[in-house]
Design a protein around this motif. Structure first.
Motif, mmCIF file in Angstrom:
data_model
loop_
_atom_site.group_PDB
_atom_site.id
_atom_site.type_symbol
_atom_site.label_atom_id
_atom_site.label_comp_id
_atom_site.label_asym_id
_atom_site.label_seq_id
_atom_site.Cartn_x
_atom_site.Cartn_y
_atom_site.Cartn_z
ATOM 1 N N PRO A 245 3.693 2.641 -1.290
ATOM 2 C CA PRO A 245 4.164 3.486 -2.404
ATOM 3 C C PRO A 245 3.091 3.847 -3.433
ATOM 4 N N GLY B 37 9.190 -0.773 0.536
ATOM 5 C CA GLY B 37 8.342 -0.526 1.693
ATOM 6 C C GLY B 37 8.986 -1.240 2.875
ATOM 7 N N LEU B 38 8.407 -1.068 4.027
ATOM 8 C CA LEU B 38 8.930 -1.738 5.222
ATOM 9 C C LEU B 38 7.811 -2.586 5.817
ATOM 10 N N GLY B 39 8.065 -3.888 5.903
ATOM 11 C CA GLY B 39 7.043 -4.762 6.489
ATOM 12 C C GLY B 39 6.893 -4.462 7.970
ATOM 13 N N PRO B 40 5.721 -4.721 8.526
ATOM 14 C CA PRO B 40 5.527 -4.498 9.960
ATOM 15 C C PRO B 40 6.524 -5.302 10.798
ATOM 16 N N TYR C 241 -4.682 -7.712 2.477
ATOM 17 C CA TYR C 241 -4.889 -7.442 1.054
ATOM 18 C C TYR C 241 -5.799 -8.477 0.400
ATOM 19 N N ASP D 202 0.817 -1.227 0.000
ATOM 20 C CA ASP D 202 0.000 0.000 0.000
ATOM 21 C C ASP D 202 0.843 1.267 0.000
ATOM 22 N N HIS E 74 10.542 -6.664 7.278
ATOM 23 C CA HIS E 74 11.049 -7.260 6.028
ATOM 24 C C HIS E 74 11.185 -6.205 4.926
#
Ligand code: PGA
Length: 209
Positions: A40, A132-135, A168, A38, A138
Motif C-alpha cells: 500500500p 495487504g495479502l501475505g504470500p 524487510y 510494501d 494472511h
C-alpha cells in the motif's frame, strides 16, 4: 465485491487513494485500520500528494494499527507502528491522539488488546480496512487458517511469514516470532475493505483468496 484490475503499480496507487479519499469525503473522521507492508505504500504516497494539492483532508481520520510485532519498541526499525507513522499518519497530519496502537510489551499485550477492541467498539467499528495479502494468505497477522471469528490476539508467526518478512529486516533471524493482530472479527465487520494485492508472486494466493 468489486474486483478492480489495474495495469501497474502507479495505477494501483491512484485507484487505492481514490477509494480512501471517497471514504474520507463522506466521513472526515472515518475509523481506518491501516496495513503496512510494501503493497500500500504507493497508495499512501498518492493520498498524501492529493492532500498537499488540497483534494482531500485526512487529518481527522482515526487510524488503527493493523498488527505489531511483540517485544519491538516504536523506535526499533522493525516496529510496524513506526512504519505506519512514517508512511501514513505523519504524512497525512493525523495527530497522535487519533491513532490507536497496540502495546508492544509482552506483559502489556493483553491490556493493549482490550483497549484496542474497546476503541474499535467506541468508533462503531471500522469504516475502512486497508489490507495487504501475505504470500501465505494472511490478513494482518491472521495466519491461515484463521476463522472469521478470530479475535484480536497474540499470534505465533508461521515460518512462511517469518521468511517473507525477512526481506524487510535483513534476514529471518531478526524477524520477531510473535505478533499482535487485529482479529478477523473486527476486519470482516468493517463497512468497507480495500484488499490490495500486487506482484507476480501473489498470483497464486490471490486466485485462492
Ligand atoms: P507486502 O506484505 O505488502 O509487503 O507484500 C503483505 C503482507 O504480508 O500482509
Amino acid at each position: 465485491m468489486k474486483l478492480i484490475v489495474v495495469d501497474d503499480y502507479e495505477a494501483l496507487g491512484r485507484e487505492g487513494a481514490r477509494v480512501i479519499a471517497e471514504v474520507i469525503a463522506r466521513k472526515p473522521d472515518a475509523a481506518i485500520v491501516v496495513a503496512t507492508g510494501d503493497t500500500p505504500m504507493g497508495i499512501y504516497e498518492e493520498l498524501a500528494a492529493r492532500q498537499a494539492r488540497g483534494q482531500v483532508d485526512a487529518s481527522r481520520v482515526r487510524a488503527f494499527q493493523l498488527d505489531e510485532y511483540l517485544g519491538v519498541p516504536p523506535d526499533d526499525r522493525r516496529s510496524l507502528y513506526g512504519w505506519m507513522d512514517r508512511s501514513f499518519t505523519r504524512p497525512l497530519g493525523i495527530p497522535e491522539a487519533n491513532v490507536v496502537r497496540f502495546l508492544w510489551q509482552e506483559e502489556r499485550a493483553a491490556e493493549g488488546i482490550a483497549d484496542y477492541v474497546r476503541a474499535v467498539e467506541e468508533a462503531g467499528g471500522f469504516d475502512l480496512a486497508i489490507l495487504g495479502l501475505g504470500p501465505n494468505g494472511h490478513l494482518g497477522f491472521n495466519e491461515p487458517p484463521s476463522g472469521p471469528d478470530s479475535p484480536t490476539r497474540v499470534v505465533d508467526l508461521t515460518q512462511e511469514s517469518i521468511e517473507s518478512n525477512a526481506e524487510y529486516w535483513g534476514g529471518p533471524d531478526v524477524v520477531p516470532r510473535r505478533a499482535i493482530t487485529a482479529g478477523m472479527d473486527l476486519i470482516l465487520a468493517a463497512r468497507r475493505i480495500l484488499l490490495v494485492v500486487s506482484g507476480e508472486h501473489k498470483q497464486d494466493i490471490l486466485r485462492r483468496t
